[in-house]
Write an enzyme that holds these catalytic residues in place. Sequence first.
Site, short mmCIF file in Angstrom:
data_model
loop_
_atom_site.label_atom_id
_atom_site.label_comp_id
_atom_site.label_asym_id
_atom_site.label_seq_id
_atom_site.Cartn_x
_atom_site.Cartn_y
_atom_site.Cartn_z
CD GLU A 1 -3.18 0.52 2.18
OE1 GLU A 1 -3.74 -0.59 2.10
OE2 GLU A 1 -3.44 1.31 3.08
CD GLU B 1 -2.77 1.16 -4.33
OE1 GLU B 1 -2.77 0.33 -3.40
OE2 GLU B 1 -3.81 1.52 -4.91
CB CYS C 1 -7.04 -3.48 5.89
SG CYS C 1 -6.31 -1.91 6.16
CB SER D 1 -5.37 0.98 -1.17
OG SER D 1 -4.50 -0.11 -1.35
CE LYS E 1 -10.62 -8.66 8.02
NZ LYS E 1 -9.93 -8.07 6.86
CD GLU F 1 -11.74 -9.19 3.21
OE1 GLU F 1 -11.50 -9.68 4.33
OE2 GLU F 1 -11.11 -8.22 2.75
CD GLU G 1 -14.11 -9.96 -5.51
OE1 GLU G 1 -14.99 -10.76 -5.86
OE2 GLU G 1 -14.36 -8.89 -4.92
CB CYS H 1 -9.68 -4.64 14.18
SG CYS H 1 -9.43 -4.22 12.45
#
Lengths: 427, 571
Positions: free
Chosen positions: B278, B281, B298, B318, B357, B360, B365, B502
């Site tokens: 990141e 990037e 994230c 990102s 999560k 996710e 993908e 988190c």
Amino acid sequence: MTNLLFERPGKLLSFKDYEQADGFKTLKCVLDKKPQDLIDEIKKAKLLGRGGAGFPVGLKMQFVADESSDIKYIICNADEGEPGTFKDRELLRRNPLKVIEAMIIAAYAIGASKGYLYVRGEYTNIKDHIEAGIKEARQKNYLGPNIMGTGFSFDLEYRSGVGAYICGEETALIESIEGRAGDPRQKPPYTAQKGLFNKPTLVHNVETLVNLLPIMQLGAATYTTYGTEASTGTKLFSVSGFVKNKGVFEVAFGLKLSDLIKNQCQTLEAYDTIKFIQVGGSSGVVLPRDLFDIQLSYEAFKAIGANLGSGAIFVADESICILDFLKATANFFRHESCGKCTPCREGNRHISMILDKISQGQGTDKDLGLLKSTCEVMKSASFCGLGQTAPTAILSVIKYFKDELQAHIGGQCYTGACSMKGGDLHV
Amino acid sequence: MYKITINGRQASFDQAISILDAAKKMGIKIPTLCYHPDLKVKGNCRVCIVEVEGLQPLQAACLTKISDGMVIHTNNKRVRENRRLILELILANHDQTCTTCHSNGVCELQRLTEELNIKANRYDQVLEEEPIMYGNPSIVRDMNKCIKCGRCIQACNDIQEVGAIYNIGRSFEMRMGPAYDFDLSQVKCTYCGQCINVCPVGAIYEKDDIVHVLNAIEDESKHVIAQIAPSIRVSLGEMFGLAPGENVASKLPTLLRNMGFDAVFDTDFTADLTILEEGIEFLDRLENGGVLPMLTSCSPGWINYIEQFYPDLIDHLSTCKSPQQMFGALAKTYYADKIHQAPKDLVVVSFMPCTAKKFEAQRPEMGRNGLPDVDYVLTTRELGNMIKMQGYDLDHIEASDFDAPFGITTGAGLIFGASGGVMEAALRSVYEIVTGQALKEINFTQVRGLTGVKEATIDVGDIQVKVAVTNSLTNAKMILDKIRNKEADYHFVEVMCCPGGCIGGGGQPRPTNNAIRIERIKGIYSAEEKMTLRKSHENPAVKALYEEFLEKPNSDLAHKLLHTHYKNRQK
């Protein structure tokens, strides 16, 4: 019959008719006065709110007037959901312009620039009539910017309810206008401080507002010659049930309930067969015969621990089973609770269940005890007035008609309306 | 001054606080149910009613402010009887199968019923049973348990401003849920799970995947590996009676190996890797006119939010996968090769503080050749439950290290668990990569903590980099609106979906509230201070990974494995 508020029933007044009958003349006069003078006059007139709570109107207006804010609102509460109440509908139907004029006067007194007329959803047949009145008032510059060149600007908007009883509660009504579910808000803050869109807001019932016209026209001194010392002026009573003459009656406070029913409603000889009278709508007290001579005034009802409420009067004769009647009332509240707080959301349904059980001949003294406890917890601990007053009728029946309830527990329904012990034991 | 009397005892306060708070300060406990310290008081349940002399109705102590001379009774006969009736009313409409409930033992209603000594109910049961809703990979809703307190509505509407659920219907038919009784998957829900954290009973909980993990462990043909998210090491202990913030990281490798995992790794490792991917990037966007501000990626609840509510801004995100998914991608390629395992026989289990999560990990993908990179995601609560059901606890467990290579980590990876951590870790590395100089002060305390929006400006070489750090979606929304209106002059923004990051996630032990969040945050930073390596780019295992496999940050292979794309999921 005294007549301060009501147009005679007949053809609908046109805008021109109203202007010719001195309509908007009061408005023209008061716009020359100082706003505080109007509030002082209302205070002197000792006007009490006609929506049900009977709060001093002048004081409520003073609270809003004293707030400093970039914008203030006025709401005319025409949600009129209390069963058996139809006086506001009649006021609006017979002459919406009067309501509009009164709203503008109240707005001027408190410095409101925007108003909402919140009308019960079911009143679809008067909607066009009212909206036409608003439109014409705007064209004639009674509404809008710089009203009649006085520098005072005010406009109002018609809002239709969608059928929830709770939206007659002022904070739930505000939630509804704001576009949310009609759940009541915690008070304080009161609507006078933080009402619609969190701005100072005056919420008045239709009848309350219309009273401003005679007060401004006659002056407080003359106005207070109507009614009693504490309950000044006149009150509209919506009478229904076992009377010959049903409808809306305007009477000065102080008249005996029995006079209204006997004479104006012309029950005459049938008067002796009347079993009970419920005053104040479904959330009102159920009176037995020995209380029929009660004076129609805020103070007389307060003295028996009750409330005049919206002024609905329902008259029932001996053919009505008190339990059957309560079941209908309980079902109404079971349907109309918003569901926010525990006592009202859950209590109403248990009340209905217990009443059903008793009417099916399966009730016990324990059930009667639990019924009373449930009413008490709703009255004591509900979030808003809906839940607090929903058990009023039941509590007064427990007080005044305990014998009849007890008889049901013993397996006997006086009228035969209930299915007792298998359904055949009608007396 | 406000002089009041509660239960015959007098006290003075200089502010008109609520009766509930005043009583608390006087050591008098008033029972509550819908009240939650982080949410606006609402007075729905009426359990906290008290008698105030001079007022006819009983008053909700949570809502009613004290006034001078007020005389209050919190527990006299009238109050007791009415409070009891309220509890009985609630219980009569509650599925009281406590023993098999997800909240058994942590249920506030269960505790309250015990505290008020309610042993029988005068009301008939009126519950009309409804099917439990399992329509999505993250959150299960069991409305038979719901007591209509309204906390979940507040979490969803006030804290997150998502508005997936609201009260629908009225009277006894009033219920909490998506409009038209849809499932959460049919409306714009981010699966953040904040509704779970505030539910006093067991009406909302994560989809339970423990049994899949146990089956995989018992399947001899499977090589089962674990990854542990940074934040759960400072919260798991709460399920075993430890204080919030107590770090149990050193026990987890032993414990999970004892339970049958073949290797135990640390998501902190891929957090470090995220910083490099990141960070590079970001520098590329900064130097080559890419879309700025760049937004971190994230937090999967956050990704769900932007894809559903602000799809026009997804170019700001990102392209880095979350550390969980980077881990999964590397496990099923690099690691599988290394241990000569077919990817299909490798089972990756994540232990996460998060319900989003779970969603996710199931995104199409996030896998290759028809296999998901991460097979199962268990929340902190599920991990605690699994430990208990396998007969373990945290006592008598020897400390051990995470396994190599994905167990070698830095403090920068660890602080991902708290709001501000990603940004702080990124700044440490970006500064040193750009300037080639060592940072004098590596603690960026201005981006730490529970504050909704935190800002900082850091000189990185010739550029003044302006960053913002935000947590909870209400605050994220504020930043997104600024970006949409071209009013945001930030270069880089860290967004965490849940309040506090988190450590306050929707999968964390109950209760999770701000006071507990603060303790967990302290646990993260105090553990971090003790670590030798505190910069992601100094992680030797990350360096080795690039040398052996990925070549360099943002390489073609890195892009293939560690980066992703987003889509407009507006409904």
